[in-house]
Each structure stands twice: as structure tokens, then as C-alpha cells.
Motif scaffolding. Structure first.
Motif, PDB file in Angstrom:
ATOM      1  N   ARG A  45      -1.810 -40.281   2.760  1.00 25.52           N
ATOM      2  CA  ARG A  45      -1.303 -40.006   4.101  1.00 25.52           C
ATOM      3  C   ARG A  45      -2.309 -40.508   5.128  1.00 25.52           C
ATOM      4  O   ARG A  45      -3.517 -40.256   5.000  1.00 25.52           O
ATOM      5  N   TYR A  94       5.216 -37.577   9.193  1.00 29.24           N
ATOM      6  CA  TYR A  94       4.982 -36.148   9.326  1.00 29.24           C
ATOM      7  C   TYR A  94       4.393 -35.839  10.698  1.00 29.24           C
ATOM      8  O   TYR A  94       3.499 -36.554  11.159  1.00 29.24           O
ATOM      9  N   CYS A  95       4.856 -34.748  11.304  1.00 24.78           N
ATOM     10  CA  CYS A  95       4.152 -34.268  12.485  1.00 24.78           C
ATOM     11  C   CYS A  95       3.226 -33.130  12.074  1.00 24.78           C
ATOM     12  O   CYS A  95       3.443 -32.464  11.045  1.00 24.78           O
ATOM     13  N   ALA A  96       2.199 -32.934  12.868  1.00 26.17           N
ATOM     14  CA  ALA A  96       1.177 -31.945  12.568  1.00 26.17           C
ATOM     15  C   ALA A  96       0.703 -31.301  13.859  1.00 26.17           C
ATOM     16  O   ALA A  96       0.761 -31.913  14.928  1.00 26.17           O
ATOM     17  N   LEU A 110      -6.563 -35.592   8.585  1.00 20.96           N
ATOM     18  CA  LEU A 110      -5.665 -34.603   8.003  1.00 20.96           C
ATOM     19  C   LEU A 110      -6.254 -33.201   8.099  1.00 20.96           C
ATOM     20  O   LEU A 110      -5.541 -32.241   8.424  1.00 20.96           O
ATOM     21  N   TYR A 113      -5.803 -30.675  11.122  1.00 22.66           N
ATOM     22  CA  TYR A 113      -4.524 -30.043  11.444  1.00 22.66           C
ATOM     23  C   TYR A 113      -4.207 -28.885  10.508  1.00 22.66           C
ATOM     24  O   TYR A 113      -4.493 -28.942   9.316  1.00 22.66           O
ATOM     25  N   TYR A 115      -0.955 -27.150  10.637  1.00 22.37           N
ATOM     26  CA  TYR A 115       0.478 -26.983  10.395  1.00 22.37           C
ATOM     27  C   TYR A 115       1.137 -28.350  10.258  1.00 22.37           C
ATOM     28  O   TYR A 115       0.807 -29.284  11.001  1.00 22.37           O
ATOM     29  N   TRP A 116       2.086 -28.411   9.314  1.00 23.67           N
ATOM     30  CA  TRP A 116       2.743 -29.670   9.000  1.00 23.67           C
ATOM     31  C   TRP A 116       4.241 -29.478   8.886  1.00 23.67           C
ATOM     32  O   TRP A 116       4.720 -28.427   8.439  1.00 23.67           O
TER      33      TRP A 116
END
Length: 126
Positions: A45, A94-96, A110, A113, A115-116
Motif C-alpha cells: 500500500r 483507501y481513505c484514511a 501508513l 493513520y 482509521y481506514w
């Protein structure tokens, strides 16, 4: 706690445009710095774009000038407008989100963050 739900992915030809959205529920959306990441098959990712609470933005070099991240706090929604799409942009997007005490801070990794969302597929055909 915040829940994130992406939408708007799909299939597009190379050179075309697509917009994906991320709607947040739970705590106040404006309290969070937000980001978009993507993951292609067999790859890790990776960061795509980030936006601070105040609307400052940052982009990965691979999408700079083609993608635009934005947010509308009144709608609890994050957007990613993608133009001049290339086959290599094919990935799950993906939003985060993460709580940010500084209005102007945005984040790249990564681990920044908390929350995903579940992701939305974007496929660019050649």
C-alpha cells in the motif's frame, strides 16, 4: 472513533478521469487529517495524497499534477479527483484518517493513520 466508506471507483480508459469519495461518520470530520492510499496487486500500500484540517495538501510524485484531494467538512466527505489516468494507477484506493491537533499538518505514511476505509477498486484500461 470514525467510520470511513469509500465510493466511486470503477473502470476507465487511459487518459480518462474518475472521482472517488470517502464519507465519514462518528466523531467530527473536521478534527481529522485525511489521506488517500492505494494498493495494486502484489504491491505494498502506498501514499497517494494527504490533506490537513485547514485544507493544505500534499501528493506523491507519481500523481502530482493529475490528482486533486479535497474535503468538504460540512458533508463529512473527502474526495480524490483523478485525471489523465494511466494503467499503472490501477489499484484499490483507501481513505484514511487520524486526529490532528495542528490545523496545518498532513501525513504521509501508513503508520500515521488510525482509521481506514474498506477500499474501492479503480481500474484503468490501456
Amino acid at each position: 472513533q470514525v467510520q470511513l466508506v469509500e465510493s466511486g471507483g470503477g473502470l476507465v480508459q487511459a487518459g480518462g478521469s474518475l472521482s472517488v469519495s470517502c464519507t465519514a461518520s462518528g466523531r467530527t470530520f473536521s478534527s481529522y487529517a485525511m489521506g488517500w492510499f492505494r494498493q495494486a496487486p502484489g504491491k505494498e500500500r502506498e501514499f497517494v495524497a494527504g490533506i490537513s484540517r485547514s485544507g493544505d495538501t500534499t501528493y506523491a510524485d507519481s500523481v502530482k499534477g493529475r490528482f486533486t484531494i479535497s474535503r468538504v467538512n460540512a458533508k463529512n466527505t473527502l474526495y480524490l479527483q483523478m485525471n489523465s489516468l494511466k494503467p499503472e494507477d490501477t489499484a484499490v484506493y483507501y481513505c484514511a484518517a487520524r486526529t490532528a491537533y495542528n490545523m496545518d499538518s498532513y501525513f504521509f505514511t501508513l503508520n500515521d493513520y488510525d482509521y481506514w476505509g474498506q477500499g474501492t477498486q479503480v481500474t484503468v484500461s490501456s
